[in-house]
Enzyme design. Structure first.
Site, short mmCIF file in Angstrom:
data_model
loop_
_atom_site.label_atom_id
_atom_site.label_comp_id
_atom_site.label_asym_id
_atom_site.label_seq_id
_atom_site.Cartn_x
_atom_site.Cartn_y
_atom_site.Cartn_z
N LEU A 26 34.65 -15.62 -23.00
CA LEU A 26 35.00 -14.99 -21.74
C LEU A 26 34.35 -15.77 -20.61
CD1 LEU A 26 36.34 -12.53 -20.39
CD2 LEU A 26 34.15 -11.36 -20.65
N ASP A 27 35.14 -16.13 -19.58
CA ASP A 27 34.62 -16.89 -18.45
C ASP A 27 33.93 -15.92 -17.49
OD1 ASP A 27 34.04 -18.49 -16.31
OD2 ASP A 27 36.11 -18.95 -15.83
N THR A 28 32.63 -15.94 -17.48
CA THR A 28 31.88 -15.04 -16.59
C THR A 28 31.64 -15.65 -15.23
OG1 THR A 28 29.80 -15.86 -17.48
CG2 THR A 28 30.73 -13.89 -18.52
N GLY A 29 32.22 -16.83 -14.99
CA GLY A 29 32.02 -17.51 -13.71
C GLY A 29 33.10 -17.20 -12.69
#
Length: 87
Positions: A26-29
């Protein structure tokens, strides 16, 4: 958050099909989370700011609501806050 997925390979090794394991993260950025339908926000209020949401073709879209969205996962719900509704 991590997901595993197996893709069949295009070739064979020793007469056996290969399977390739791929991990997804999951891209938390992400700087902003958006939804196109206000019904995808579990809680929401009308957006009263003056900002617009700019997309790749330089179009500027109106933000109508801001709220909370809850994503269902196998472990536990993931709550996203300050999600923008851009229909």
């Amino acid at each position: 958050m991590r997901w595993k997925h197996f893709y069949p390979s295009e070739g064979q090794l020793g007469g056996k099909d290969l399977k390739v394991e791929v991990d997804w993260f999951l891209d938390t950025g992400a700087s902003t989370h958006i939804v196109a339908d206000v019904n995808n926000l579990s809680e929401n209020v009308p957006y009263t700011g003056t900002d617009l949401f700019k997309v790749e073709n330089d179009a500027q879209l109106v933000i109508t609501h801001i709220g909370t969205s809850i994503l269902t996962t196998t472990a536990m719900p993931l709550t996203l806050s300050n999600v923008l509704c851009v229909p």
